[in-house]
Design a protein around this motif. Structure first.
Motif, PDB file in Angstrom:
ATOM      1  N   HIS A 173       0.782  -1.223   0.123  1.00 37.21           N
ATOM      2  CA  HIS A 173       0.014   0.150  -0.079  1.00 37.21           C
ATOM      3  C   HIS A 173       0.872   1.211   0.052  1.00 37.21           C
ATOM      4  CE1 HIS A 173      -3.052   3.239   1.192  1.00 37.21           C
ATOM      5  NE2 HIS A 173      -2.346   3.350   2.250  1.00 37.21           N
ATOM      6  N   MET A 174       1.885   1.215   0.927  1.00 32.99           N
ATOM      7  CA  MET A 174       2.823   2.258   0.947  1.00 32.99           C
ATOM      8  C   MET A 174       3.423   2.664  -0.286  1.00 32.99           C
ATOM      9  SD  MET A 174       4.204   2.325   4.897  1.00 32.99           S
ATOM     10  CE  MET A 174       2.862   2.788   6.215  1.00 32.99           C
ATOM     11  N   ILE A 175       4.101   1.518  -0.894  1.00 35.14           N
ATOM     12  CA  ILE A 175       4.660   1.642  -2.238  1.00 35.14           C
ATOM     13  C   ILE A 175       3.786   1.979  -3.365  1.00 35.14           C
ATOM     14  CG2 ILE A 175       5.690   0.300  -4.520  1.00 35.14           C
ATOM     15  CD1 ILE A 175       6.908  -1.771  -2.191  1.00 35.14           C
ATOM     16  N   GLU A 176       2.459   1.633  -3.347  1.00 30.46           N
ATOM     17  CA  GLU A 176       1.526   2.235  -4.401  1.00 30.46           C
ATOM     18  C   GLU A 176       1.308   3.636  -4.115  1.00 30.46           C
ATOM     19  OE1 GLU A 176      -3.097   1.740  -5.641  1.00 30.46           O
ATOM     20  OE2 GLU A 176      -2.254   0.148  -4.144  1.00 30.46           O
ATOM     21  N   PHE A 210      16.964  -6.983   9.448  1.00 31.14           N
ATOM     22  CA  PHE A 210      15.924  -7.198   8.582  1.00 31.14           C
ATOM     23  C   PHE A 210      15.531  -5.689   7.970  1.00 31.14           C
ATOM     24  CE2 PHE A 210      11.313  -6.644   7.512  1.00 31.14           C
ATOM     25  CZ  PHE A 210      11.164  -7.188   6.351  1.00 31.14           C
ATOM     26  N   PHE A 211      15.024  -4.790   8.928  1.00 27.87           N
ATOM     27  CA  PHE A 211      14.657  -3.437   8.448  1.00 27.87           C
ATOM     28  C   PHE A 211      15.741  -2.732   7.976  1.00 27.87           C
ATOM     29  CE2 PHE A 211      11.079  -4.511  11.260  1.00 27.87           C
ATOM     30  CZ  PHE A 211      10.082  -4.029  10.338  1.00 27.87           C
ATOM     31  N   SER A 216      17.373  -0.352   2.511  1.00 28.35           N
ATOM     32  CA  SER A 216      18.183  -0.509   1.203  1.00 28.35           C
ATOM     33  C   SER A 216      17.371  -0.941  -0.098  1.00 28.35           C
ATOM     34  CB  SER A 216      19.585  -1.318   1.360  1.00 28.35           C
ATOM     35  OG  SER A 216      19.177  -2.799   1.273  1.00 28.35           O
ATOM     36  N   GLU A 217      16.564  -1.954   0.047  1.00 31.63           N
ATOM     37  CA  GLU A 217      15.769  -2.304  -0.933  1.00 31.63           C
ATOM     38  C   GLU A 217      14.685  -1.033  -1.423  1.00 31.63           C
ATOM     39  OE1 GLU A 217      13.704  -6.127  -0.428  1.00 31.63           O
ATOM     40  OE2 GLU A 217      15.607  -7.113   0.417  1.00 31.63           O
ATOM     41  N   LEU A 218      14.346  -0.100  -0.742  1.00 32.77           N
ATOM     42  CA  LEU A 218      13.221   0.723  -0.822  1.00 32.77           C
ATOM     43  C   LEU A 218      14.170   2.004  -1.563  1.00 32.77           C
ATOM     44  CD1 LEU A 218      10.860   0.186   1.978  1.00 32.77           C
ATOM     45  CD2 LEU A 218      10.588  -0.694  -0.418  1.00 32.77           C
ATOM     46  N   PRO A 222      11.925   7.200  -1.995  1.00 31.11           N
ATOM     47  CA  PRO A 222      12.549   8.059  -0.915  1.00 31.11           C
ATOM     48  C   PRO A 222      11.252   8.618   0.126  1.00 31.11           C
ATOM     49  CG  PRO A 222      12.615   9.346  -3.103  1.00 31.11           C
ATOM     50  CD  PRO A 222      12.159   7.638  -3.590  1.00 31.11           C
ATOM     51  N   GLY A 223      10.166   8.323  -0.525  1.00 31.38           N
ATOM     52  CA  GLY A 223       8.910   8.934   0.339  1.00 31.38           C
ATOM     53  C   GLY A 223       8.702   7.787   1.716  1.00 31.38           C
ATOM     54  N   ILE A 224       9.255   6.591   1.374  1.00 32.11           N
ATOM     55  CA  ILE A 224       8.738   5.554   2.496  1.00 32.11           C
ATOM     56  C   ILE A 224      10.150   5.567   3.392  1.00 32.11           C
ATOM     57  CG2 ILE A 224       8.714   3.293   2.956  1.00 32.11           C
ATOM     58  CD1 ILE A 224       7.275   2.925   0.086  1.00 32.11           C
ATOM     59  N   THR A 225       9.971   5.870   4.731  1.00 28.47           N
ATOM     60  CA  THR A 225      11.085   5.899   5.659  1.00 28.47           C
ATOM     61  C   THR A 225      10.953   4.761   6.591  1.00 28.47           C
ATOM     62  OG1 THR A 225      10.602   8.122   5.856  1.00 28.47           O
ATOM     63  CG2 THR A 225      11.924   7.231   7.665  1.00 28.47           C
ATOM     64  N   ILE A 226      12.013   3.990   6.938  1.00 29.51           N
ATOM     65  CA  ILE A 226      12.137   3.017   7.679  1.00 29.51           C
ATOM     66  C   ILE A 226      12.820   3.613   9.223  1.00 29.51           C
ATOM     67  CG2 ILE A 226      12.954   0.524   7.776  1.00 29.51           C
ATOM     68  CD1 ILE A 226      10.688   0.711   5.835  1.00 29.51           C
ATOM     69  N   SER A 227      12.267   3.187  10.157  1.00 29.28           N
ATOM     70  CA  SER A 227      12.986   3.674  11.230  1.00 29.28           C
ATOM     71  C   SER A 227      13.170   2.693  12.394  1.00 29.28           C
ATOM     72  CB  SER A 227      12.136   4.799  11.932  1.00 29.28           C
ATOM     73  OG  SER A 227      11.979   6.066  11.122  1.00 29.28           O
TER      74      SER A 227
END
Length: 336
Positions: A173-176, A210-211, A216-218, A222-227
């Protein structure tokens, strides 16, 4: 005065300032800078849909209360429906939300087959998911030699695989939409390791790996943040609910938590990290914060210290005290 001397004095002054900041810090220096000069949660997080797992107590509960004052739409998930309803009532009483702004969504992270249905329920209710806060999980208080392998499986299934499964359902959903925040409440034990919690540490190390890999895969989004949020000891029920030698056996008491960081302070720093899209933050008082830094730059010294502290930790636990209270109480800082 020569330029070389002036630059040297400026560098020395900067070093002294950073040292003083560090001695007073209850988070890593990047987080402390964001708290001072960064974006405010009150500006950045309004009008968002935030899904919080483990929302029935501890950090998740306090996160719900503070988010409810920011004008977000909340999804509260955990296994205990009655506790979720209690949290919802308090959000409505003390926050800025109406009943339609909060969805109570019971969820068992170990039942991965239910995660897709739960995600669809959130999207049907609110139409989007801006922030997923992976907060659900349990800790451990037992020695490896005394502990059933089932405890280790439970910790991996709940803390690691359950979180990965829910993330896998939400991420498309976030990727979309090409935007979103996935915030995972890890632990300083995902960076270091301590006695009595080898299975918990393993699950948190796995989450961090994992995160970091997922981030690195995303790169194309750039609009998706992994924290990764890595708190030290925080006042909560995590010790009370911690697994011991058997899956059906928990510690059952909180112990003395007066030396731990107030949950409200931890959550405020979490919100600041979310507002500023920080990739990893460490939230802790000293000496835990100092140990985290030492672990990065002086690992041999850190493991020597850990072995010394580990013996005392086991002695404390066997005598019925909180594992860390007796030798960290003198260094406790109080936060409003």
């Amino acid at each position: 005065m020569s330029w070389e001397l002036l630059l040297g004095l400026c560098a020395l002054l900067l070093l002294v300032v950073q040292l003083l900041r560090f001695l007073r810090a209850d988070g890593d220096l990047t987080l402390m800078w964001a708290e001072w000069q960064g974006r405010r949660p009150e500006w950045e997080l309004t009008d968002m849909v935030v899904w919080v797992t483990g929302a029935s107590s501890g950090i998740g509960e306090e996160l719900a209360y503070q988010l409810s004052k920011l004008g977000v739409s909340l999804v509260l998930s955990a296994r205990r429906v009655d506790e979720l309803e209690r949290v919802k009532r308090k959000c409505l009483e003390n926050g800025n939300l109406k009943g339609k702004d909060i969805l109570v969504l019971p969820l068992d992270l170990t039942n991965t087959s239910s995660h897709e249905v739960a995600t669809k329920a959130v999207l049907q209710e609110f139409g989007k998911i801006d922030i997923l806060v992976n907060n659900g999980g349990r800790s451990q208080r037992s020695l490896f030699v005394d502990t059933s392998l089932d405890v280790y499986k439970e910790l991996i299934d709940l803390n690691y695989l359950g979180t990965v499964s829910l993330t896998k359902c939400v991420l498309p959903h976030m990727i979309e939409r090409k935007q979103g925040k996935i915030v995972t409440v890890n632990s300083l034990m995902g960076i270091l390791s301590v006695s009595l919690a080898s299975g918990y540490c393993a699950s948190k190390h796995a989450l961090r790996g994992f995160f970091n890999g997922l981030r690195s895969e995303l790169g194309a989004y750039p609009g998706i943040t992994i924290s990764n949020i890595c708190p030290g000891p925080v006042q909560s029920n995590i010790v009370k609910n911690a697994l011991t030698e058997e899956v059906m056996k928990s510690v059952g008491n909180d112990g003395d938590q007066s030396y731990k960081m107030a949950t409200s302070r931890c959550v405020r720093l979490m919100l600041i990290s979310m507002a500023n899209d920080l990739k990893e933050v460490w939230i802790s008082d000293h000496p835990f914060l100092l140990l985290a830094y030492l672990g990065q730059y002086m690992p041999t010294l850190t493991w020597w210290l850990s072995s010394k502290l580990g013996k005392r930790r086991i002695e404390n636990f066997r005598s019925g005290m909180d594992a860390d209270f007796s030798y960290f109480k003198p260094l406790k800082k109080k936060h409003d």
